[in-house]
Design a protein around this motif. Structure first.
Motif, PDB file in Angstrom:
ATOM      1  N   ASP A   9       0.831  -1.212   0.000  1.00  0.00           N
ATOM      2  CA  ASP A   9       0.000   0.000   0.000  1.00  0.00           C
ATOM      3  C   ASP A   9       0.864   1.259   0.000  1.00  0.00           C
ATOM      4  O   ASP A   9       0.558   2.238  -0.690  1.00  0.00           O
ATOM      5  CB  ASP A   9      -0.925   0.009   1.217  1.00  0.00           C
ATOM      6  CG  ASP A   9      -2.057  -1.004   1.105  1.00  0.00           C
ATOM      7  OD1 ASP A   9      -2.346  -1.437  -0.030  1.00  0.00           O
ATOM      8  OD2 ASP A   9      -2.623  -1.376   2.141  1.00  0.00           O
ATOM      9  N   GLU A  55       0.865   4.091  -2.967  1.00  0.00           N
ATOM     10  CA  GLU A  55       0.530   5.495  -2.706  1.00  0.00           C
ATOM     11  C   GLU A  55       1.590   6.423  -3.296  1.00  0.00           C
ATOM     12  O   GLU A  55       1.267   7.491  -3.831  1.00  0.00           O
ATOM     13  CB  GLU A  55       0.384   5.728  -1.201  1.00  0.00           C
ATOM     14  CG  GLU A  55      -0.882   5.160  -0.594  1.00  0.00           C
ATOM     15  CD  GLU A  55      -2.149   5.690  -1.267  1.00  0.00           C
ATOM     16  OE1 GLU A  55      -2.239   6.921  -1.469  1.00  0.00           O
ATOM     17  OE2 GLU A  55      -3.024   4.874  -1.594  1.00  0.00           O
ATOM     18  N   LYS A 108       0.955   6.508  -7.014  1.00  0.00           N
ATOM     19  CA  LYS A 108      -0.225   7.304  -7.331  1.00  0.00           C
ATOM     20  C   LYS A 108       0.121   8.789  -7.404  1.00  0.00           C
ATOM     21  O   LYS A 108      -0.310   9.502  -8.313  1.00  0.00           O
ATOM     22  CB  LYS A 108      -1.307   7.078  -6.272  1.00  0.00           C
ATOM     23  CG  LYS A 108      -2.128   5.828  -6.479  1.00  0.00           C
ATOM     24  CD  LYS A 108      -3.140   5.632  -5.369  1.00  0.00           C
ATOM     25  CE  LYS A 108      -4.215   6.690  -5.385  1.00  0.00           C
ATOM     26  NZ  LYS A 108      -5.277   6.422  -4.384  1.00  0.00           N
ATOM     27  N   ASP A 111      -5.688   7.554 -10.270  1.00  0.00           N
ATOM     28  CA  ASP A 111      -6.699   7.245  -9.258  1.00  0.00           C
ATOM     29  C   ASP A 111      -6.689   5.749  -8.959  1.00  0.00           C
ATOM     30  O   ASP A 111      -5.951   4.985  -9.553  1.00  0.00           O
ATOM     31  CB  ASP A 111      -8.090   7.663  -9.754  1.00  0.00           C
ATOM     32  CG  ASP A 111      -8.163   9.159 -10.016  1.00  0.00           C
ATOM     33  OD1 ASP A 111      -7.589   9.921  -9.205  1.00  0.00           O
ATOM     34  OD2 ASP A 111      -8.793   9.554 -11.010  1.00  0.00           O
ATOM     35  N   ASN A 119      -7.548   2.435  -5.934  1.00  0.00           N
ATOM     36  CA  ASN A 119      -6.971   1.854  -4.726  1.00  0.00           C
ATOM     37  C   ASN A 119      -6.420   0.473  -5.047  1.00  0.00           C
ATOM     38  O   ASN A 119      -6.971  -0.249  -5.880  1.00  0.00           O
ATOM     39  CB  ASN A 119      -8.034   1.737  -3.626  1.00  0.00           C
ATOM     40  CG  ASN A 119      -8.550   3.096  -3.204  1.00  0.00           C
ATOM     41  OD1 ASN A 119      -7.780   4.013  -2.935  1.00  0.00           O
ATOM     42  ND2 ASN A 119      -9.870   3.246  -3.165  1.00  0.00           N
ATOM     43  N   LEU A 120      -5.342   0.116  -4.392  1.00  0.00           N
ATOM     44  CA  LEU A 120      -4.690  -1.165  -4.641  1.00  0.00           C
ATOM     45  C   LEU A 120      -5.474  -2.296  -4.005  1.00  0.00           C
ATOM     46  O   LEU A 120      -5.840  -2.242  -2.841  1.00  0.00           O
ATOM     47  CB  LEU A 120      -3.265  -1.141  -4.089  1.00  0.00           C
ATOM     48  CG  LEU A 120      -2.419  -2.404  -4.335  1.00  0.00           C
ATOM     49  CD1 LEU A 120      -2.125  -2.546  -5.817  1.00  0.00           C
ATOM     50  CD2 LEU A 120      -1.126  -2.352  -3.534  1.00  0.00           C
TER      51      LEU A 120
END
Length: 286
Positions: free
Chosen positions: A209, A213, A216, A222, A224-225
């Motif tokens: 994560d 981030e 990103k 855009d 989410n993992l």
């Protein structure tokens, strides 16, 4: 891959050609292709007596006969043989020469058909995936030319940035949902601590994560993992199972992964995903 203008497909003179052309016609409404090149390689060296008699009867060469058949299929799908559609017939069964010609042609995207019902049809596709330098998309015979959900497996290698950029671009162009996926795999270096597997999984998830981030922010993307555990499955199988569960239309993967012995090399994950029994379209980014 920002401009998918010059595309190509490999034709084999079966019903798959028509299915591929319909698929491309559907994708054209999403990407507005400018050139379509249809490529066929003649795989026979010596003509049979029946074929020679047929050619004499029609007063045509084998290349002309094949071209007529391809043109007929094109007209059936598109209504006419548009000036933007080109047909190339490789007259010799020389695979390396064909590959060199395709690579020198610098196509933006190359379409390959995948027939679940026929044994051995994955051999040609597998060889093309390994040897072509352009972006590829493997299309199963049951696939529909729609993109509403994209799954992008990433491993945080040097190829990750490229595949994320392409996925984000296609998602925006098609107004589809984009799901980055990371497969957590507990390596052998964790072996002494297997008693606390949940703690290790949580640690790996947190690390993934954090890396995502940073990506990103760097790429301004855009999403989410989504992370999953491969457990006893090979990574490619775990990815496909999740894609089926999520009802994904397209899987986008890079051609290479972390290292020469990584499970994300074309020899494992990508080849698993393009196997004949897999019925989701797979784009392989160079």
């Amino acid at each position: 891959m920002k401009n998918l203008k010059k595309i190509a497909l490999a034709a084999d003179l079966t019903e798959m050609d028509e299915k591929l052309l319909h698929f491309i016609k559907g994708y054209d409404s999403l990407f507005d292709f400018e050139e379509l090149h249809i490529i066929h390689q003649i795989e026979i060296e010596d003509l049979s007596e029946d074929l020679e008699n047929l050619l004499k009867k029609k007063s045509k060469t084998l290349e002309e006969l094949i071209r007529d058949e391809i043109e007929s299929t094109v007209i059936e799908v598109f209504g006419s043989l548009k000036p933007s559609i080109h047909i190339y017939i490789q007259p010799k069964p020389d695979f390396s020469e064909l590959v060199n010609w395709i690579n020198n042609s610098q196509f933006d995207l190359f379409f390959l058909g995948k027939k679940k019902s026929l044994d051995g049809t994955g051999i040609f596709s597998s060889k093309m995936v390994r040897l072509l330098s352009c972006n590829l998309i493997l299309v199963p015979e049951t696939a529909k030319p729609v993109i509403s959900k994209i799954l992008t497996p990433i491993d945080f290698s040097s190829y990750t940035q490229r595949v994320l950029e392409v996925s984000e671009l296609i998602a925006k162009n098609t107004k589809s949902e984009f799901i980055p996926l990371h497969v957590l795999k507990i390596g052998i270096h964790y072996f002494p601590f297997f008693g606390n597997e949940k703690k290790i999984q949580k640690s790996l998830q947190k690390e993934a994560d954090s890396k995502f981030e940073k990506l990103k922010k760097k790429l301004n993307i855009d999403g989410n993992l989504l992370s999953i555990i491969a457990e006893d499955d090979p990574i490619g199988v775990a990815i496909f199972k999740k894609a089926k569960e999520l009802k994904v239309d397209l899987i986008i993967i890079s051609k290479k992964g972390k290292s020469d012995d990584s499970d994300l090399l074309i020899g494992s994950v990508a080849e698993n995903l393009i196997a004949n029994d897999k019925n989701i379209s797979v784009a392989i980014i160079k």
